[in-house]
Design an enzyme around this catalytic site. Structure first.
Site, short mmCIF file in Angstrom:
data_model
loop_
_atom_site.label_atom_id
_atom_site.label_comp_id
_atom_site.label_asym_id
_atom_site.label_seq_id
_atom_site.Cartn_x
_atom_site.Cartn_y
_atom_site.Cartn_z
N ASP A 7 -10.62 2.04 -3.53
CA ASP A 7 -11.21 1.78 -2.22
C ASP A 7 -12.72 1.79 -2.31
O ASP A 7 -13.41 1.41 -1.36
CB ASP A 7 -10.77 2.87 -1.22
CG ASP A 7 -9.45 2.51 -0.57
OD1 ASP A 7 -8.99 1.37 -0.74
OD2 ASP A 7 -8.88 3.38 0.11
N ASP A 16 0.83 -1.21 0.00
CA ASP A 16 0.00 0.00 0.00
C ASP A 16 0.87 1.26 0.00
O ASP A 16 2.07 1.20 0.32
CB ASP A 16 -0.90 -0.05 1.25
CG ASP A 16 -2.18 0.76 1.10
OD1 ASP A 16 -2.30 1.51 0.11
OD2 ASP A 16 -3.05 0.64 1.98
C1 DGJ Z 1 -5.82 2.09 2.03
C2 DGJ Z 1 -6.17 0.90 1.18
O1 DGJ Z 1 -6.64 1.34 -0.06
C3 DGJ Z 1 -7.18 0.04 1.91
O2 DGJ Z 1 -7.55 -1.05 1.11
C4 DGJ Z 1 -6.59 -0.42 3.21
O3 DGJ Z 1 -5.53 -1.30 2.97
C5 DGJ Z 1 -6.13 0.78 4.02
N1 DGJ Z 1 -5.27 1.63 3.28
C6 DGJ Z 1 -5.43 0.34 5.27
O4 DGJ Z 1 -4.94 1.39 5.98
#
Ligand code: DGJ
Length: 722
Positions: free
Chosen positions: A545, A475
């Site tokens: 997301d 991430d």
């Molecule tokens: C942002 C990501 O896009 C989410 O899927 C998740 O992993 C969060 N970060 C976790 O902090």
């Protein structure tokens, strides 16, 4: 196949279906002659006359009217008023460059671009590279324009290398590709814009006089604009007409666009954003740009996408997972956020296993002081309160269920509340004397520094060694600000953002090679770094997301303009949706996610029996059909941006199976019915659909009858060639 016709002074770069041609004027200037359907006959010497006429303009600077000619390469200082391919500040204060043809070479295969991700040729591929050498005599600087031709994939890649044989100078602009189209007043530009949770929406607009530009200047390719543009005829549709695509294999700041000058010459361009870039090119040193992928299709925008998909999937992505069908996974983020422990994760995994899911991915919150968003990033050691038996204990329990175990990291970041920051406060991107902004309470680590890269490789590597971790979600949750590095002298501060990318690519290269069996998935607040640079190392990206099925129809549609469905992480989540509170049928959520890299992002223990049945069937369908979504040919039939639904058609590689995904996302007229014409079928073949037989020509000229009779009632139709 690349040829140079010495008599007519024409370079032709042929693929199976296309030709790209460059002319060499007598004065050593390279001009863009042609790009389009494959030419069967050579271009004769007459071409020069047209170009000489065009150069007789009242603005006759230097030896050529560089302002009106369709140039193949344009260095600043010769009178071209458009965005140049190249500009520099020399040690004598001059900004004027003059590059002329010095020579060329045609080599088989494709040389690597050092330190940068790029497409590659495999043994047996028909790939050749043309290297054109331009030279500035006064400054003693060589420029190499590299063109690699993927003959069977119908794609050309370009990049530029500068070798400084003179005094040290500063590079300002070095675009990866500029392509000038002659006399074009009726073209459109398409780009993919967005923001967090609505990435890669399709924007199409008429190109007007002036510069239509998209860019990133925040250190990541970003969700605001993707490093891609297409230019096309105003009449080009999804399945007909000329379409030209440009995609930059790079994850940092970029610029891309189309500039139409007063004389009707259109310059399409793509490369590192010159506004945020300055590179001190020392005497004797060289600099290479990222690679640009150039695609032409006469079969409309879907035709362009199919070429991108095949090239990106098979000759940009690499490693063990490139061609393999991947897992149906479950991720605990939306199920638990930070509220989990070992037992809870095992319970989620168990239920998922019952419906056939084979990987459990543990998301954020397993390490250091990470009790919530504000703390802990940088300290990659297990938190005993949540994982009393460590990662190994949890991974072993997940493995005992017959499932793989995957893990989340955010290695490029640090929270101020962490041991790493307390020990190395100068390891963040910052500018002396300015307070560094926190975004999501975190700072960006300074990957332009070797010691920081080394820390990340060791920290992530030692975690991967201590348990059976077979999947990594990598991430990255903030953009850069107050950019500067404590590791570089003042005259090199303009290099930080590009050096960051070089550092990141080195880290990814090292880790993916050291752990070749691990499947890496990229993420950046969802899809804020969805680009070819990242896809070289990690073959899939968490697309957004936003897990709402309606939003995903739009996001995945836009993403497919460039990137294959095999690269799109797509999960089923709970309703009301956590991002926009919308409720959609469980079946719709499954049918939308199934085309990507499929998984779940919820606690299946909380689902009803009926939902579990649907989920189970979806996992089975995914195993059965996944390969067609991922490797098949995509024809987009309806745009969700223009109509009440998206319709995507996938034809299997062996052409025997056709999937038609119908995704109504709104219903302004209840019971609206229509025929949906299919594309790409064999006219003379018959296709079976739900026990009935239809001719290929009927399905393409008349279509499949469809009634949008119920909001959000999606369908995936399966047709079999008889
Ligand atoms: C942002 C990501 O896009 C989410 O899927 C998740 O992993 C969060 N970060 C976790 O902090």
């Amino acid at each position: 196949m690349i040829k140079f016709d010495k008599n007519n002074k024409v370079f032709t770069l042929d693929t199976v279906k296309t030709t790209y041609a460059i002319g060499l004027m007598d004065e050593g200037v390279l001009v863009h002659l042609y790009w389009g359907k494959k030419l069967k006959n050579p271009i004769n010497a007459e071409w020069k006359k047209d170009f000489i006429w065009r150069s007789h303009s009242p603005f006759d600077y230097g030896d050529y009217s560089t302002n009106v000619l369709p140039l193949e390469f344009s260095a600043y200082g010769g009178g071209d008023s458009r965005l140049p391919s190249f500009s520099a500040l020399y040690d004598d204060g001059s900004r004027v460059s003059k590059y002329r043809f010095k020579g060329y070479e045609i080599v088989n295969g494709k040389p690597e671009i050092s330190g940068l991700p790029s497409t590659y040729a495999e043994k047996g591929d028909r790939v050749q590279t043309l290297i054109i050498n331009l030279f500035d005599e006064l400054k003693n600087v060589d420029i190499y324009l590299n063109y690699s031709v993927f003959e069977d994939l119908d794609a050309i890649t370009r990049n530029v290398k500068i070798v400084n044989g003179g005094n040290t100078f500063k590079l300002h602009t070095v675009l990866s590709a500029t392509t000038d189209f002659f006399g074009t007043d009726d073209m459109d530009i398409i780009h993919l814009d967005g923001a967090w949770a609505r990435e890669r929406y399709v924007t199409r607009q008429r190109i007007v006089k002036g510069n239509q530009n998209i860019k990133s200047q925040i250190g990541v390719s970003s969700s605001y604009h993707n490093p891609f543009i297409a230019v096309c005829d105003k009449n080009t549709t999804e399945n007909s007409g000329d379409a030209y695509g440009f995609n930059l294999v790079y994850s940092g700041n970029f610029t891309a666009g189309a500039e139409l000058n007063p004389y009707g010459t259109l310059r399409a361009y793509i490369g590192i954003n010159p506004n945020e870039f300055e590179w001190v090119l020392e005497s004797g040193k060289s600099f290479e740009t990222p690679e640009a992928i150039l695609v032409y299709s006469p079969e409309g925008l879907s035709g362009m996408s199919r070429i991108f998909h095949r090239l990106i999937r098979t000759r940009l992505a690499r490693g063990k997972w490139r061609d393999k069908e991947r897992y149906a996974l479950i991720n605990n983020w939306e199920a638990t956020y930070f509220d989990f422990n070992e037992d809870k994760i095992v319970e989620i995994a168990k239920k998922a296993k019952e419906i056939g899911v084979d990987t459990m991915v543990l998301d954020d919150g397993w390490f250091g002081r990470r009790t919530g968003e504000t703390r802990g990033l940088g300290d990659w050691v297990e938190m005993p309160e949540r994982l009393p038996n460590g990662l190994k204990g949890l991974a072993d329990r997940v493995n005992a269920l017959g499932m793989r175990f995957g893990l989340w990291f955010e290695p490029e970041m640090v929270n101020p509340d962490s041991e790493l920051f307390e020990t190395h406060p100068d390891w963040i991107i910052h500018t002396k004397g300015r307070t560094p902004s926190k975004i999501r309470d975190q700072y960006t680590l300074d990957l332009s520094r070797d010691e920081v890269c080394e820390y990340i490789v060791n920290a992530v590597g030692s975690v991967l060694e201590k348990a059976n971790i077979e999947y990594v979600k990598w991430d990255m949750n903030r953009q850069m600000s107050e950019v500067g590095s404590a590791g570089l002298p003042s005259e090199n501060q303009g290099e930080v953002m590009h050096r960051y990318m070089l550092g990141l690519y080195r880290v990814l290269d090292t880790l993916t090679k050291k752990f070749p069996n691990v499947l890496f998935e990229a993420c950046a607040s969802g899809g804020a770094r969805y680009d070819g640079g990242i896809l070289h190392y990690m073959p899939q990206v968490w697309a957004s997301d936003d897990t709402d099925a309606v939003e995903r129809i739009l996001i995945q549609y836009g993403t497919s303009f460039v990137y294959p469905y095999s690269s799109m992480g797509a999960h089923v989540s709970a309703c009301p949706n956590h991002q926009n509170k919308r409720t959609t049928p469980f079946e719709m959520r499954c049918q939308v996610a199934i085309a990507g890299q499929f998984g779940f992002e919820l606690d299946l223990n909380k689902c009803s029996g009926e939902e579990l049945e649907i989920a189970k069937k979806a996992v089975e369908d995914y195993r059965r059909l996944g390969e067609i979504f991922h490797k098949g040919d995509l024809y987009r039939l309806r745009s969700p941006f223009e109509t009440q639904m998206a319709v995507n058609e996938f034809i299997s590689e062996d052409k025997k199976k056709v999937l038609v995904c119908i995704y109504p996302h709104s219903m302004t007229t209840a019971g609206h019915d229509e025929y949906i014409k299919l594309a790409g079928l064999e006219e003379n073949a018959n296709y079976e659909l739900n026990g009935k037989i239809y001719g290929g020509d009927y399905l393409m000229n008349k279509g499949i009858y469809f009634i949008n009779d119920s909001l959000y009632k999606t369908r995936i139709l399966e047709l079999n060639k008889c």
